[in-house]
Design an enzyme around this catalytic site. Sequence first.
Site, short mmCIF file in Angstrom:
data_model
loop_
_atom_site.label_atom_id
_atom_site.label_comp_id
_atom_site.label_asym_id
_atom_site.label_seq_id
_atom_site.Cartn_x
_atom_site.Cartn_y
_atom_site.Cartn_z
N ARG A 167 -0.15 -5.11 -12.88
CA ARG A 167 1.12 -5.65 -12.40
C ARG A 167 1.16 -7.19 -12.43
NH1 ARG A 167 4.07 -2.90 -8.60
NH2 ARG A 167 2.18 -1.75 -8.10
N CYS A 179 21.99 12.09 -11.45
CA CYS A 179 22.49 12.97 -10.38
C CYS A 179 21.43 13.22 -9.33
CB CYS A 179 22.97 14.27 -11.01
SG CYS A 179 24.31 13.94 -12.13
N1 PLP Z 1 -7.40 -0.18 -12.28
C1 PLP Z 1 -7.20 1.06 -11.81
C2 PLP Z 1 -8.34 2.00 -11.80
C3 PLP Z 1 -5.94 1.46 -11.33
O1 PLP Z 1 -5.75 2.68 -10.86
C4 PLP Z 1 -4.87 0.51 -11.38
C5 PLP Z 1 -3.53 0.85 -10.88
O2 PLP Z 1 -3.24 1.81 -10.27
C6 PLP Z 1 -5.13 -0.75 -11.90
C7 PLP Z 1 -6.40 -1.08 -12.33
C8 PLP Z 1 -4.06 -1.79 -12.01
O3 PLP Z 1 -3.54 -2.13 -10.79
P1 PLP Z 1 -2.46 -3.29 -10.65
O4 PLP Z 1 -1.38 -3.01 -11.61
O5 PLP Z 1 -2.02 -3.21 -9.26
O6 PLP Z 1 -3.17 -4.57 -10.96
#
Ligand code: PLP
Length: 428
Positions: free
Chosen positions: A287, A355
Site C-alpha cells: 500500500r 445493486c
Molecule cells: N506481506 C504480506 C505477507 C501481506 O499479507 C501483505 C498484505 O496483506 C503485505 C506484505 C503488504 O502489506 P501492505 O500493503 O499493507 O504494505
Amino acid sequence: MTRPSLPGHPHFIYRDDELVVENVRLRDVAAAHGTPLFVYSKAAMLSALAAYQRGFAGRHAQICYAMKANSSLGVLQVFARAGCGFDIVSGGELSRVLAAGGEPGKIIFSGVGKTRTEMRQALAAGIGCFNVESEAELDVLSEVALALKLRAPVSIRVNPNVDPKTHPYISTGLKDNKFGVAHEDALRIYQHAASLKGLRVVGIDCHIGSQITDTTPYLDAMDRVLDLVAAIEGAGIPLEHIDFGGGLGINYNNDTPPEADALWQQLLAKIDARGYQNKKLMIEPGRSLVGNAGVCLTEVLYVKPGEHKNFCIVDAAMNDLPRPAMYQAFHAIVPLSKPGDDAAKVTYDVVGPVCESGDWIGRDRALAVAPGDQLAVMSAGAYCMSMASNYNTRGRAAELLVDGDKVHLIRQRETVDDQIRQEQLVAG
Ligand code: PLP
C-alpha cells in the site's frame, strides 16, 4: 493559478482549478478514455519507493513490492525497472511478475495455502525464498523440492502476537489470525525445517497487518522477531536474512503514519543494538508504495435527493473500489474541475450503480455537483484494481500510467466479450 497539492498526494495539484497529475490534466484523460478510469503517477510511486531506499542506504537490503496491492503489469514494470523484488501470494502473481520483467531471484512467496503446483512453478522459476506459514507446508514443500532434486530456500513466517491497531480484517500478526506460526512454537518448527532434506533455511519473516499508522507495534514486533533470531541461531540454525513484511499505512483521511525512512531509522537501531547489522534485510511494502499514487476518475450520473439522505450516483462502484464495502474505508472524493467558491454544496452519500446497499464510495460528503461532473476518488492505487470484480457484469476499468506529460494506457477497459469469453452454453 496553482494551489497546493492535496494532503498526502504531492503529485496531484489543482492548476487553474483543474486537477492535474504530474503534467496531465485529469479532465482530459477522462474525456479521452472514459470513466471509471484509474490513473497512476509514476513519479508518486518512485518517490514512495525512494523513502524506503533512503531508509536502507548503505545496508544490505531488498525491497520486495507486495504486488497484491496492485498487480497491473505496467505498475509491476515500474518497480522491476527500479530494482525491486516482489512479494507474491499465488502462481498467478508469479506469472504476472515474470511477464513484467521481475527477477526470479528477488521474488519471495508468501501465503498460507500454496499448492503443490504453485510450489513446483516457483521452484522451476528459481525464486529467492518461500515464506512458509505452517509446519504442514514445510513438509509438503520439502517433498515437492526433493522430487525435483532441488532444495527450497525457506523462511518461516512468525506470528509475533502484537496488535497493529488497524482494521480487524487487515490485522495479521495476532494469535488468532490464520497467518504464520506462533512465536512460542517457532524454534521447534525451525528445528524441524532444518532437518528436512528438501529445504534450506535462509531467513525469518513476519507481517503484522496493513494500514499501520502507529510506530509502536512495529517496534514491539521487531523485538519479538529479534528474540527469535537469537534463539534460532543459538540452536545452530544460521539465518541469512530478516524479512519484516509490509504494512505501513498511508494518509487516507488525516492519517499520520511515520515516513518510511524515519520508521526504519528506529527499527535499524534495534537491529544494530543486537549486533545484526550485517544481516540482509527484506521488506514487503504494498500500500505505501502505490496507494497514494493512484486515483479513480468517475462521472456523476444522477443526483437523488431523499428525506434523510441525498445520493450522488456515480459510474464507479464497489466492483471498482471495494475498500469502503469491505473495510468501511475512507477515500477522499474531489472534483476534477473545482466549482466556484460560491457554488452551493450539498451533503451526499456517493454511491455506485451496483445493486447492493453496501455499494457506497463515500458517506456524508459535501459536494457541489451535477450530472456530468467528474470526480476523483483519491488514494485508489492500492487494493482497488487488484481486488476489482465483474459483479453485476461490470467490466473492469481502464488504467493509465502518467509519466511527466506522457500518458500510457496500461490496461484497456474490459468489455462484456472479455467477460463471457470463458463461458459456454450447455449443448442440446
Ligand atoms: N506481506 C504480506 C505477507 C501481506 O499479507 C501483505 C498484505 O496483506 C503485505 C506484505 C503488504 O502489506 P501492505 O500493503 O499493507 O504494505
